[in-house]
Design a protein around this motif. Sequence first.
Motif, PDB file in Angstrom:
ATOM      1  N   TYR A   5     -18.782   7.113  13.910  1.00  0.00           N
ATOM      2  CA  TYR A   5     -19.049   8.429  14.472  1.00  0.00           C
ATOM      3  C   TYR A   5     -19.236   8.323  15.983  1.00  0.00           C
ATOM      4  CZ  TYR A   5     -23.911   6.765  13.925  1.00  0.00           C
ATOM      5  OH  TYR A   5     -25.068   6.008  13.958  1.00  0.00           O
ATOM      6  N   ALA A   6     -19.001   9.441  16.648  1.00  0.00           N
ATOM      7  CA  ALA A   6     -19.249   9.570  18.080  1.00  0.00           C
ATOM      8  C   ALA A   6     -20.431  10.511  18.251  1.00  0.00           C
ATOM      9  CB  ALA A   6     -18.014  10.118  18.797  1.00  0.00           C
ATOM     10  N   ILE A   7     -21.369  10.123  19.092  1.00  0.00           N
ATOM     11  CA  ILE A   7     -22.600  10.888  19.253  1.00  0.00           C
ATOM     12  C   ILE A   7     -22.982  10.905  20.728  1.00  0.00           C
ATOM     13  CG2 ILE A   7     -24.110   8.892  18.904  1.00  0.00           C
ATOM     14  CD1 ILE A   7     -26.016  10.710  17.364  1.00  0.00           C
ATOM     15  N   GLY A   8     -23.786  11.891  21.102  1.00  0.00           N
ATOM     16  CA  GLY A   8     -24.244  11.996  22.474  1.00  0.00           C
ATOM     17  C   GLY A   8     -23.649  13.211  23.158  1.00  0.00           C
ATOM     18  N   ILE A   9     -24.372  13.733  24.140  1.00  0.00           N
ATOM     19  CA  ILE A   9     -23.936  14.932  24.850  1.00  0.00           C
ATOM     20  C   ILE A   9     -23.571  14.599  26.290  1.00  0.00           C
ATOM     21  CG2 ILE A   9     -24.664  17.230  25.643  1.00  0.00           C
ATOM     22  CD1 ILE A   9     -26.435  17.396  23.146  1.00  0.00           C
ATOM     23  N   ASP A  10     -24.524  14.044  27.038  1.00  0.00           N
ATOM     24  CA  ASP A  10     -24.259  13.725  28.438  1.00  0.00           C
ATOM     25  C   ASP A  10     -23.454  12.435  28.589  1.00  0.00           C
ATOM     26  OD1 ASP A  10     -25.690  15.970  29.303  1.00  0.00           O
ATOM     27  OD2 ASP A  10     -27.588  14.883  29.139  1.00  0.00           O
ATOM     28  N   LYS A  11     -23.740  11.453  27.742  1.00  0.00           N
ATOM     29  CA  LYS A  11     -23.053  10.164  27.817  1.00  0.00           C
ATOM     30  C   LYS A  11     -22.739   9.708  26.398  1.00  0.00           C
ATOM     31  CE  LYS A  11     -23.384   5.636  30.055  1.00  0.00           C
ATOM     32  NZ  LYS A  11     -24.283   4.671  30.747  1.00  0.00           N
ATOM     33  N   PRO A  12     -21.659  10.237  25.809  1.00  0.00           N
ATOM     34  CA  PRO A  12     -21.362   9.935  24.401  1.00  0.00           C
ATOM     35  C   PRO A  12     -21.016   8.467  24.181  1.00  0.00           C
ATOM     36  CG  PRO A  12     -19.543  11.123  25.415  1.00  0.00           C
ATOM     37  CD  PRO A  12     -20.667  11.146  26.403  1.00  0.00           C
ATOM     38  N   PHE A  13     -21.310   7.996  22.963  1.00  0.00           N
ATOM     39  CA  PHE A  13     -20.947   6.636  22.584  1.00  0.00           C
ATOM     40  C   PHE A  13     -20.512   6.646  21.131  1.00  0.00           C
ATOM     41  CE2 PHE A  13     -25.508   7.157  22.036  1.00  0.00           C
ATOM     42  CZ  PHE A  13     -25.781   6.609  20.795  1.00  0.00           C
ATOM     43  N   ILE A  14     -19.871   5.545  20.710  1.00  0.00           N
ATOM     44  CA  ILE A  14     -19.280   5.424  19.378  1.00  0.00           C
ATOM     45  C   ILE A  14     -20.033   4.362  18.591  1.00  0.00           C
ATOM     46  CG2 ILE A  14     -17.174   4.793  18.104  1.00  0.00           C
ATOM     47  CD1 ILE A  14     -15.599   5.763  20.614  1.00  0.00           C
ATOM     48  N   VAL A  15     -20.240   4.625  17.308  1.00  0.00           N
ATOM     49  CA  VAL A  15     -20.891   3.659  16.416  1.00  0.00           C
ATOM     50  C   VAL A  15     -19.978   3.418  15.218  1.00  0.00           C
ATOM     51  CG1 VAL A  15     -22.892   3.181  14.964  1.00  0.00           C
ATOM     52  CG2 VAL A  15     -23.189   4.457  17.110  1.00  0.00           C
TER      53      VAL A  15
END
Length: 361
Positions: free
Chosen positions: A108-118
Amino acid sequence: MTENNDIERSASTRVRFRGISPRAYEHPADRGAMAALRAVPGVASVLKAVAGMWNERAERLYAVASAIRVGEKQYPKLNTLRLDCAETLDLDTTPDLFVTRHPVANAYAIGIDKPFIVVTTGLVEALDLESMRVVIGHETGHVLSGHNVLRTLLMRLLRLQATVQWVPIGALGLRAVIAALMEWYRKAELTADRAGLLCSQDPAAALRQHVYMAGGTSMSDIDIPEFMQQAKEYEDVDDIRDSILKLMTVESMSHPFAVVRAAQLQRWAASEEYRAILAGDYLRRADDQPSSSMMDDIKAAGRSYKESWSNSTDPLTKVLSDVGEAVSGAAGNLFSRFGGGNRTDSDGNDNDNESNGADPK
């Protein structure tokens, strides 16, 4: 058609898409679901409030403390895929990638200002490198489209829902927003699947990923025509009770079924639209003009739904299609009779009153 110097090929002949807009490959149903989401009463206020209730830095710190951050010295092969996918879709900033310990295959990809992938170890251990490229490209596509923002808010809302179940009105309001977000996210997955294919440009690798998610452990045990026949069997049920069960089953799901996703993506891989993008004929972000109103998005989605309905043998789909045609035609005629402006005919085309001598407003 683009100039030749707008296309760059790696040594493995993968195309790089300079400045590509996500709307170049966006699934029409994704666009329509987003329009429907915007129409849900109070959704904007709820999302704005929820966005301010959590500190995004905490989510990133949790990933740093509990997972492996991919880089040149940690999971270097995944790092190459991470950089390559960001370059293929021409992202301004390459998202961080973390590998977390979990036996269930997930990403999944998460985050608003600086998104990251897990991505989970269950996924990394199961897929070959090219199928992982599809997965990382899929999540990179989420970031390019901005899906990670609403995905983050959806996750926060699901947490919040558990704390307000004892408040009937509050719980019902949240359920409406969450249901709308779930419907949108299922459609957004179809767009991200296309991004994954554009990053890999290998339909077979994309298919292997979907086969695994559906339960395959080795391609030597899978007959591809039989697997694809399952999607047709699911889509073309002949009992309306099965149609209703399908609707009830997917209501709480965040992703479409793997077999359905595989069929959708393989059809797009064989389409002229996909071939045109590979040839460099696609919408650039610099030239992208978002729809002026949600009606534009709904019309685009409507044309896509109508085409799929026309090709479906699902009895409920046929009923809804026939009713929709009748209602659309009657509403359009009534709207015109009482002096309405532009209307949409049953084919999703605009009928401009200006052509009939009317004064456009």
